[in-house]
Design a protein around this motif. Structure first.
Motif, mmCIF file in Angstrom:
data_model
loop_
_atom_site.group_PDB
_atom_site.id
_atom_site.type_symbol
_atom_site.label_atom_id
_atom_site.label_comp_id
_atom_site.label_asym_id
_atom_site.label_seq_id
_atom_site.Cartn_x
_atom_site.Cartn_y
_atom_site.Cartn_z
ATOM 1 N N UNK A 170 45.943 28.704 27.010
ATOM 2 C CA UNK A 170 44.638 28.111 26.755
ATOM 3 C C UNK A 170 44.239 27.997 25.304
ATOM 4 N N UNK A 171 45.072 28.513 24.384
ATOM 5 C CA UNK A 171 44.693 28.423 22.975
ATOM 6 C C UNK A 171 45.125 27.080 22.408
ATOM 7 N N UNK A 172 44.144 26.279 21.996
ATOM 8 C CA UNK A 172 44.413 24.945 21.466
ATOM 9 C C UNK A 172 44.393 24.979 19.946
ATOM 10 N N UNK A 173 45.467 24.507 19.336
ATOM 11 C CA UNK A 173 45.505 24.360 17.886
ATOM 12 C C UNK A 173 44.802 23.054 17.533
ATOM 13 N N UNK A 174 43.654 23.168 16.869
ATOM 14 C CA UNK A 174 42.837 22.004 16.540
ATOM 15 C C UNK A 174 43.065 21.607 15.088
ATOM 16 N N UNK A 175 43.428 20.356 14.881
ATOM 17 C CA UNK A 175 43.657 19.835 13.537
ATOM 18 C C UNK A 175 42.513 18.901 13.164
ATOM 19 N N UNK A 176 42.263 18.788 11.862
ATOM 20 C CA UNK A 176 41.164 17.961 11.381
ATOM 21 C C UNK A 176 40.119 18.757 10.631
ATOM 22 N N UNK A 177 40.412 20.045 10.361
ATOM 23 C CA UNK A 177 39.466 20.891 9.638
ATOM 24 C C UNK A 177 39.243 20.347 8.228
ATOM 25 N N UNK A 178 37.980 20.209 7.786
ATOM 26 C CA UNK A 178 37.734 19.788 6.405
ATOM 27 C C UNK A 178 38.453 20.713 5.422
ATOM 28 N N UNK A 179 39.067 20.139 4.414
ATOM 29 C CA UNK A 179 39.895 20.921 3.493
ATOM 30 C C UNK A 179 39.107 22.018 2.786
ATOM 31 N N UNK A 180 37.802 21.817 2.583
ATOM 32 C CA UNK A 180 36.989 22.839 1.919
ATOM 33 C C UNK A 180 36.914 24.130 2.728
ATOM 34 N N UNK A 181 37.176 24.042 4.035
ATOM 35 C CA UNK A 181 37.073 25.218 4.895
ATOM 36 C C UNK A 181 38.419 25.891 5.153
ATOM 37 N N UNK A 182 39.489 25.307 4.660
ATOM 38 C CA UNK A 182 40.805 25.913 4.846
ATOM 39 C C UNK A 182 40.834 27.286 4.181
ATOM 40 N N UNK A 183 41.365 28.278 4.904
ATOM 41 C CA UNK A 183 41.301 29.656 4.421
ATOM 42 C C UNK A 183 42.469 30.452 4.978
ATOM 43 N N UNK A 184 43.189 31.197 4.135
ATOM 44 C CA UNK A 184 44.309 32.002 4.642
ATOM 45 C C UNK A 184 43.837 32.992 5.705
#
Length: 226
Positions: free
Chosen positions: A144-158
């Motif tokens: 049930x874990x969905x990998x969602x793509x499309x996150x705004x680059x400003x929110x990308x975080x290790x």
């Protein structure tokens, strides 16, 4: 055959009974992922291949498992490449769903930590997270874990260097350049933003996973009282 392919695919062996079709070339490519969705869909060519034991969709990659005593891996690799070239994906292949989220705006929350990392106010983080349209690239890690793509680059975080032993079911979180909803209580190194009441996985349902590859998701901010 389509005139323009997203990138040149590569096939790598994975043990004696597996092949990885890798179409990644730098950052995530949605056109490449759409082509993979077309390969593994109900009407896709891989669903008709009797030689395959299983097919596992990833993010810009695809793993096929086969019986090495019955299948020639070199021939199968060529078939995979040909299937990739001839696949005809539709631009939109899934449903459009809204996911209501109660964002954790309490002091010292992980959302506040994400805001500090991004150099933004908490309200701006919420605005950015809810302004994007996300696609379900694949389902993995746990049911049930969905990998969602499309996150705004400003929110990308290790991710956290040390995963937390338990993150609650329904947690909406960020990990690297992706976001997702935790489907069950589990360890995780992702950064929590808030929670949703939607059940991502229920084995008693006819369709246990709420989301499927190709679906489009929008997060909607809700107050804790709603």
């Amino acid at each position: 055959m389509p005139r323009h392919l997203p990138m040149k695919p590569r096939v790598h062996p994975c043990g004696t009974g597996g092949l990885m079709l890798d179409v990644a070339s730098g950052p995530f490519s949605l056109p490449a992922q759409r082509r993979l969705w077309a390969l593994v869909g109900a009407a896709g060519p891989l669903s008709q291949w009797k030689s395959l034991r299983s097919v596992v969709l990833g993010v810009n990659n695809l793993l096929v498992m086969f019986d090495p005593l019955r299948t020639n891996p070199q021939a199968l690799a060529l078939e995979l490449l040909q299937a990739w070239k001839s696949a005809r994906p539709s631009r939109e292949s899934g449903r459009v769903l809204e996911v209501p989220v109660v964002y954790d705006i309490s002091r010292d929350s992980e959302l506040e930590g994400v805001a500090r990392h991004a150099g933004l106010d908490v309200s701006e983080v919420i605005r950015l997270h809810t302004s994007a349209a996300y696609h379900v690239a694949c389902i993995g890690s746990v049911p049930g874990f969905a990998y969602l793509v499309g996150l705004p680059s400003d929110l990308s975080m290790p991710r956290h260097t040390t995963p937390r032993p338990k993150i609650a079911k329904g947690t909406v979180a960020i990990g690297g350049a992706q976001t997702g909803v935790i489907p069950m209580d589990m360890p995780s190194g992702w950064h929590a933003l808030g929670t949703t009441q939607l059940d991502m996985f229920d084995p008693s349902r006819a369709r246990p996973c709420l989301l499927a590859p190709g679906d489009q998701i929008r997060f909607i901010a809700r107050s804790a009282t709603r």
